[in-house]
Design a protein around this motif. Structure first.
Motif, PDB file in Angstrom:
ATOM      1  N   GLN A 159       0.839  -1.190   0.000  1.00  0.00           N
ATOM      2  CA  GLN A 159       0.000   0.000   0.000  1.00  0.00           C
ATOM      3  C   GLN A 159       0.880   1.249   0.000  1.00  0.00           C
ATOM      4  N   PRO A 160       0.623   2.232  -0.895  1.00  0.00           N
ATOM      5  CA  PRO A 160       1.445   3.444  -0.931  1.00  0.00           C
ATOM      6  C   PRO A 160       1.327   4.247   0.353  1.00  0.00           C
ATOM      7  N   VAL A 161       2.470   4.780   0.791  1.00  0.00           N
ATOM      8  CA  VAL A 161       2.515   5.594   2.011  1.00  0.00           C
ATOM      9  C   VAL A 161       2.972   7.011   1.696  1.00  0.00           C
ATOM     10  N   ALA A 162       3.954   7.145   0.791  1.00  0.00           N
ATOM     11  CA  ALA A 162       4.543   8.466   0.557  1.00  0.00           C
ATOM     12  C   ALA A 162       5.053   8.574  -0.874  1.00  0.00           C
ATOM     13  N   PHE A 163       5.053   9.811  -1.368  1.00  0.00           N
ATOM     14  CA  PHE A 163       5.687  10.126  -2.646  1.00  0.00           C
ATOM     15  C   PHE A 163       6.834  11.073  -2.342  1.00  0.00           C
ATOM     16  N   LEU A 164       8.044  10.667  -2.717  1.00  0.00           N
ATOM     17  CA  LEU A 164       9.265  11.370  -2.343  1.00  0.00           C
ATOM     18  C   LEU A 164       9.891  12.020  -3.569  1.00  0.00           C
ATOM     19  N   ARG A 165      10.161  13.319  -3.457  1.00  0.00           N
ATOM     20  CA  ARG A 165      10.801  14.070  -4.550  1.00  0.00           C
ATOM     21  C   ARG A 165      12.081  14.671  -3.991  1.00  0.00           C
ATOM     22  N   ASN A 166      13.235  14.276  -4.569  1.00  0.00           N
ATOM     23  CA  ASN A 166      14.526  14.712  -4.056  1.00  0.00           C
ATOM     24  C   ASN A 166      15.387  15.290  -5.172  1.00  0.00           C
ATOM     25  N   HIS A 167      16.059  16.395  -4.863  1.00  0.00           N
ATOM     26  CA  HIS A 167      17.061  16.973  -5.759  1.00  0.00           C
ATOM     27  C   HIS A 167      18.430  16.809  -5.105  1.00  0.00           C
ATOM     28  N   LEU A 168      19.427  16.401  -5.904  1.00  0.00           N
ATOM     29  CA  LEU A 168      20.787  16.230  -5.411  1.00  0.00           C
ATOM     30  C   LEU A 168      21.767  16.840  -6.406  1.00  0.00           C
ATOM     31  N   PRO A 169      22.933  17.288  -5.928  1.00  0.00           N
ATOM     32  CA  PRO A 169      23.942  17.785  -6.861  1.00  0.00           C
ATOM     33  C   PRO A 169      24.362  16.692  -7.842  1.00  0.00           C
ATOM     34  N   VAL A 170      24.522  17.037  -9.100  1.00  0.00           N
ATOM     35  CA  VAL A 170      24.960  16.072 -10.111  1.00  0.00           C
ATOM     36  C   VAL A 170      26.355  15.570  -9.754  1.00  0.00           C
ATOM     37  N   GLY A 171      26.554  14.270  -9.890  1.00  0.00           N
ATOM     38  CA  GLY A 171      27.866  13.693  -9.637  1.00  0.00           C
ATOM     39  C   GLY A 171      28.167  13.413  -8.181  1.00  0.00           C
ATOM     40  N   LEU A 172      27.199  13.653  -7.293  1.00  0.00           N
ATOM     41  CA  LEU A 172      27.433  13.419  -5.870  1.00  0.00           C
ATOM     42  C   LEU A 172      27.705  11.947  -5.594  1.00  0.00           C
ATOM     43  N   LEU A 173      26.939  11.069  -6.219  1.00  0.00           N
ATOM     44  CA  LEU A 173      27.118   9.622  -6.092  1.00  0.00           C
ATOM     45  C   LEU A 173      26.378   8.935  -7.227  1.00  0.00           C
ATOM     46  N   ALA A 208      -5.040  16.645  -0.968  1.00  0.00           N
ATOM     47  CA  ALA A 208      -4.475  15.959  -2.124  1.00  0.00           C
ATOM     48  C   ALA A 208      -5.075  16.465  -3.431  1.00  0.00           C
ATOM     49  N   ALA A 209      -4.206  16.847  -4.359  1.00  0.00           N
ATOM     50  CA  ALA A 209      -4.633  17.183  -5.720  1.00  0.00           C
ATOM     51  C   ALA A 209      -4.996  15.878  -6.445  1.00  0.00           C
ATOM     52  N   PRO A 210      -5.734  15.953  -7.562  1.00  0.00           N
ATOM     53  CA  PRO A 210      -6.191  14.737  -8.246  1.00  0.00           C
ATOM     54  C   PRO A 210      -5.073  13.745  -8.557  1.00  0.00           C
ATOM     55  N   GLU A 211      -3.951  14.202  -9.127  1.00  0.00           N
ATOM     56  CA  GLU A 211      -2.868  13.293  -9.493  1.00  0.00           C
ATOM     57  C   GLU A 211      -2.208  12.688  -8.251  1.00  0.00           C
ATOM     58  N   GLU A 212      -2.080  13.492  -7.179  1.00  0.00           N
ATOM     59  CA  GLU A 212      -1.501  12.982  -5.942  1.00  0.00           C
ATOM     60  C   GLU A 212      -2.406  11.935  -5.307  1.00  0.00           C
ATOM     61  N   ALA A 213      -3.707  12.192  -5.314  1.00  0.00           N
ATOM     62  CA  ALA A 213      -4.659  11.241  -4.749  1.00  0.00           C
ATOM     63  C   ALA A 213      -4.607   9.909  -5.499  1.00  0.00           C
ATOM     64  N   LYS A 214      -4.534   9.976  -6.814  1.00  0.00           N
ATOM     65  CA  LYS A 214      -4.457   8.755  -7.624  1.00  0.00           C
ATOM     66  C   LYS A 214      -3.187   7.984  -7.318  1.00  0.00           C
ATOM     67  N   ARG A 215      -2.086   8.694  -7.203  1.00  0.00           N
ATOM     68  CA  ARG A 215      -0.785   8.051  -6.963  1.00  0.00           C
ATOM     69  C   ARG A 215      -0.736   7.380  -5.585  1.00  0.00           C
ATOM     70  N   LEU A 216      -1.352   7.999  -4.581  1.00  0.00           N
ATOM     71  CA  LEU A 216      -1.300   7.497  -3.212  1.00  0.00           C
ATOM     72  C   LEU A 216      -2.526   6.675  -2.822  1.00  0.00           C
ATOM     73  N   ASP A 217      -3.385   6.383  -3.788  1.00  0.00           N
ATOM     74  CA  ASP A 217      -4.587   5.583  -3.536  1.00  0.00           C
ATOM     75  C   ASP A 217      -5.469   6.219  -2.468  1.00  0.00           C
ATOM     76  N   GLU A 218      -5.640   7.542  -2.587  1.00  0.00           N
ATOM     77  CA  GLU A 218      -6.504   8.296  -1.688  1.00  0.00           C
ATOM     78  C   GLU A 218      -7.603   8.970  -2.500  1.00  0.00           C
ATOM     79  N   HIS A 219      -8.560   9.562  -1.803  1.00  0.00           N
ATOM     80  CA  HIS A 219      -9.590  10.345  -2.478  1.00  0.00           C
ATOM     81  C   HIS A 219      -9.075  11.766  -2.708  1.00  0.00           C
ATOM     82  N   GLU A 220      -9.485  12.375  -3.790  1.00  0.00           N
ATOM     83  CA  GLU A 220      -9.121  13.770  -4.032  1.00  0.00           C
ATOM     84  C   GLU A 220      -9.586  14.626  -2.848  1.00  0.00           C
ATOM     85  N   GLY A 221      -8.703  15.479  -2.360  1.00  0.00           N
ATOM     86  CA  GLY A 221      -9.025  16.324  -1.220  1.00  0.00           C
ATOM     87  C   GLY A 221      -8.693  15.704   0.122  1.00  0.00           C
TER      88      GLY A 221
END
Length: 261
Positions: A159-173, A208-221
């Motif tokens: 079951q989905p719990v979280a959507f993670l968005r991360n930015h990292l410096p290029v070439g860090l690893l 939750a916005a529509p796309e976020e709700a769909k991704r996390l298996d939740e209802h919109e709002g």
């Protein structure tokens, strides 16, 4: 015969009659609440896992010497919390436990694994992109310069719990997608010899916005918890900027407050 989609846990699940409960009849704490707390602990520690059936309330009430309404009230309180669900023709079934994450510099993957939650990850994006204004400021690079963007969907027990968005410096690893789907980002950073020292973190909430709700298996709002974090290594260099969203029905931040003298 099992039908397609049936949970394999349900057939072999522990029942209420197989669990031990310690009830203090001399305590001012109501018996139904004591029972509910111990059932909740069994769910949180994986003794009762998603898909498990609880069995017969009458048998449990006889075994514990409790009235059937007391047992029913304990179970109903966990139904109201979303930990159990009553299914017609099936019985009372464990749905999930809410993930409680301590407010400290740790990764979600490590916290879920330590809690026995069986984390899994699907990498949605792993590519170089121009740095947005927010990401550039956090990572101390020029806006529009190249940074690595990771987007991952983190789940427990399927079951989905979280959507993670991360930015990292290029070439860090080396951010190998297969490794990202089998372990946590912070574990990969540590393996690469990067010592995580501190972070600045902001926690919030929104619908939750529509796309976020769909991704996390939740209802919109539905309610979402949000976290924005910039993490620094032991030299003070920013190594990661994350903007994460979590299902409030499945997830909570847990912290202790100390009184300053």
């Amino acid at each position: 015969m099992a039908q397609p989609g049936d949970s394999p846990r349900a057939a072999t699940a522990p029942t209420l009659s197989s669990l031990d409960f310690a009830l203090d009849r001399g305590s001012p704490v109501p018996l139904y609440y004591q029972l509910a707390q111990q059932l909740e602990a069994a769910i949180e520690h994986g003794v009762l896992a998603p898909g498990n059936l609880l069995g017969n309330e009458i048998d449990l009430s006889v075994r514990l010497g409790l009235s059937r309404p007391t047992v029913r009230q304990a179970i109903q309180s966990l139904v109201d919390k979303g930990l159990l669900v009553r299914r017609r023709g099936v019985g009372t079934q464990v749905v999930h436990s809410q993930v409680k994450r301590p407010l400290e510099l740790s990764s979600l993957y490590d916290d879920l694994e330590a809690a026995g939650q069986g984390p899994s990850t699907r990498v949605v994006r792993n590519e170089a992109v121009p740095a947005s204004a927010d990401a550039a400021a956090a990572l101390q690079v020029t806006e529009g310069s190249e940074v690595t963007l990771l987007e991952r969907l983190r789940s427990t027990h399927g079951q989905p719990v979280a959507f993670l968005r991360n930015h990292l410096p290029v070439g860090l690893l080396d951010l190998d997608t297969a490794r990202l789907e089998s372990t946590g980002l912070y574990r990969m950073l540590r393996t690469a010899g990067i010592t995580l020292h501190s972070a600045h973190q902001t926690i919030g909430a929104r619908s939750a916005a529509p796309e976020e709700a769909k991704r996390l298996d939740e209802h919109e709002g539905s309610a979402l918890l949000t976290m924005q974090r910039t993490t620094y290594d032991d030299t003070g260099r920013p190594v990661e900027y994350g903007t994460h969203i979590y299902r409030a029905s499945r997830y909570a931040f847990d912290f202790q407050l100390l009184v300053r003298a």
